[in-house]
Design a protein around this motif. Structure first.
Motif, PDB file in Angstrom:
ATOM      1  N   UNK A  27      -7.212   9.274   1.420  1.00 56.55           N
ATOM      2  CA  UNK A  27      -7.002   9.804   2.765  1.00 56.55           C
ATOM      3  C   UNK A  27      -5.535   9.720   3.177  1.00 56.55           C
ATOM      4  N   UNK A  28      -4.883   8.616   2.827  1.00 55.10           N
ATOM      5  CA  UNK A  28      -3.459   8.462   3.133  1.00 55.10           C
ATOM      6  C   UNK A  28      -2.655   9.571   2.439  1.00 55.10           C
ATOM      7  N   UNK A  29      -2.994   9.848   1.202  1.00 58.85           N
ATOM      8  CA  UNK A  29      -2.289  10.878   0.436  1.00 58.85           C
ATOM      9  C   UNK A  29      -2.531  12.266   1.019  1.00 58.85           C
ATOM     10  N   UNK A  30      -3.743  12.526   1.488  1.00 58.56           N
ATOM     11  CA  UNK A  30      -4.042  13.815   2.112  1.00 58.56           C
ATOM     12  C   UNK A  30      -3.162  14.037   3.336  1.00 58.56           C
ATOM     13  N   UNK A  31      -2.865  12.944   4.051  1.00 62.25           N
ATOM     14  CA  UNK A  31      -2.073  13.035   5.276  1.00 62.25           C
ATOM     15  C   UNK A  31      -0.569  12.966   5.025  1.00 62.25           C
ATOM     16  N   UNK A  32      -0.155  12.353   3.909  1.00 64.20           N
ATOM     17  CA  UNK A  32       1.267  12.047   3.727  1.00 64.20           C
ATOM     18  C   UNK A  32       1.885  12.535   2.418  1.00 64.20           C
ATOM     19  N   UNK A  75       0.832  -1.203   0.000  1.00 62.48           N
ATOM     20  CA  UNK A  75       0.000   0.000   0.000  1.00 62.48           C
ATOM     21  C   UNK A  75       0.869   1.257   0.000  1.00 62.48           C
ATOM     22  N   UNK A  76       1.897   1.270   0.850  1.00 63.51           N
ATOM     23  CA  UNK A  76       2.780   2.435   0.920  1.00 63.51           C
ATOM     24  C   UNK A  76       3.543   2.626  -0.385  1.00 63.51           C
ATOM     25  N   UNK A  77       4.033   1.535  -0.962  1.00 63.97           N
ATOM     26  CA  UNK A  77       4.773   1.640  -2.223  1.00 63.97           C
ATOM     27  C   UNK A  77       3.891   2.223  -3.328  1.00 63.97           C
ATOM     28  N   UNK A  78       2.657   1.741  -3.396  1.00 61.17           N
ATOM     29  CA  UNK A  78       1.744   2.201  -4.447  1.00 61.17           C
ATOM     30  C   UNK A  78       1.331   3.657  -4.234  1.00 61.17           C
ATOM     31  N   UNK A  79       1.038   4.031  -2.978  1.00 56.68           N
ATOM     32  CA  UNK A  79       0.632   5.422  -2.732  1.00 56.68           C
ATOM     33  C   UNK A  79       1.811   6.380  -2.923  1.00 56.68           C
ATOM     34  N   UNK A  80       3.025   5.928  -2.651  1.00 54.12           N
ATOM     35  CA  UNK A  80       4.200   6.763  -2.948  1.00 54.12           C
ATOM     36  C   UNK A  80       4.310   7.010  -4.455  1.00 54.12           C
ATOM     37  N   UNK A  81       3.983   5.983  -5.241  1.00 52.38           N
ATOM     38  CA  UNK A  81       3.987   6.138  -6.702  1.00 52.38           C
ATOM     39  C   UNK A  81       2.892   7.108  -7.141  1.00 52.38           C
TER      40      UNK A  81
END
Length: 318
Positions: free
Chosen positions: A112-117, A30-36
């Motif tokens: 939501x993860x992207x909004x926070x990170x 999940x983190x790898x994909x959202x970082x992309x």
């Protein structure tokens, strides 16, 4: 077809990894994909583009990774070990319907993860750089000073930036963007009256300037002059009636500062629906405010009024 091939590639990769690992780490995936996704968002151009177009590009960046995470989740629940070496058939069903609960749950989780990170996400959504006749100067010296001001703004040297913007507007008094950025710098220095003065000068040059109007409303809220903030959002609504920031701002002022939960809720519901229509990541922020209003209205014994306002706005309560 392209998306199917992409998913098959990920499937092959997961199967290969499963031969050396007991289980797929979905948290890491999940983190790898959202970082992309964040990198994709960072590459989106914003200059002279309307907000709807920018948010559509942001949504496309997120959409591109939802399917990949879905397949990762599916494989994480399957025993991929094969000690016997015999051929093993694996069936995985993916629901790529963007209206399905499964798809939406992952999409909103990533959002939501992207909004926070992912700081660049908020920068892109907040950008309002549509160029009108007097937005930019045609005077090369004024533009050079403006660029130097932008450099100092990026370094958080707001006082130094203001001096460059002042020099730019002295050369070209109709340089609206220079006044806009001057206002931003004054606001960050908490010189709120000077910020409003700079924004109003920009509006005299371009009466339909969305960025200065929105920032005047925000500045009034910092000054705790909440009624003036509402009045400014209403000025903005006359120019851009489908701007969700208008309803979000008015909703915040009424619900959190002017002690009118019902007006606050009605406006926040309108913002929430527009955010969804425009695929804006600020949908989640509106949802949080609605939940806060619900808690207050329930405490005040106005739960029926809360449900009635949601129903009027065609929003289902859950």
């Amino acid at each position: 077809m392209k998306k199917n091939l992409l998913l098959l590639f990920f499937a092959a990769s997961f199967i290969s990894n499963a031969q050396t690992k007991d289980k797929i780490d979905t948290t890491k995936l999940f983190k790898e994909l959202t970082d992309q996704v964040c990198s994709c968002i960072d590459s989106i151009p914003t200059f002279n583009r309307v907000k709807d177009s920018i948010t559509a590009d942001i949504s496309a960046c997120i959409d591109d990774k939802v399917g990949a995470y879905q397949i990762g989740q599916k494989f994480s629940n399957i025993d991929l070990s094969n000690p016997s070496g015999e051929k093993k058939e694996i069936n995985v069903t993916l629901n790529l319907d963007k209206n399905s609960k499964e798809y939406k749950d992952i999409y909103y989780k990533m959002e939501q993860y992207l909004m926070d990170n992912c700081p660049t996400l908020k920068d892109k959504v907040a950008s309002n750089n549509v160029v009108n006749n007097n937005s930019m100067s045609t005077n090369m010296e004024a533009l050079k000073l403006y660029d130097l001001g932008m450099d100092e703004t990026a370094k958080n040297n707001f006082k130094g930036a203001i001096e460059y913007y002042k020099k730019a507007v002295k050369i070209d008094p109709n340089f609206a963007f220079a006044y806009d950025n001057m206002g931003i710098c004054y606001r960050r220095l908490e010189e709120f009256d000077l910020a409003i003065e700079a924004y109003e000068k920009s509006l005299k040059i371009d009466p339909n300037g969305l960025m200065p109007l929105q920032n005047i409303a925000v500045t009034y809220s910092y000054k705790k002059d909440y009624k003036k903030a509402v009045e400014t959002y209403e000025r903005l609504a006359k120019i851009e009636p489908n701007n969700p920031e208008v309803f979000y701002g008015i909703g915040q002022m009424y619900a959190l500062h002017l002690n009118d939960s019902e007006k606050g809720l009605d406006n926040m519901c309108k913002a929430y629906k527009l955010y969804i229509e425009q695929k804006s990541p600020y949908r989640g922020d509106a949802e949080k405010i609605i939940q806060m209003i619900y808690a207050q209205m329930k405490k005040d014994g106005k739960e029926d009024n809360f449900n009635k306002i949601l129903s009027t706005n065609n929003i289902k309560s859950n």
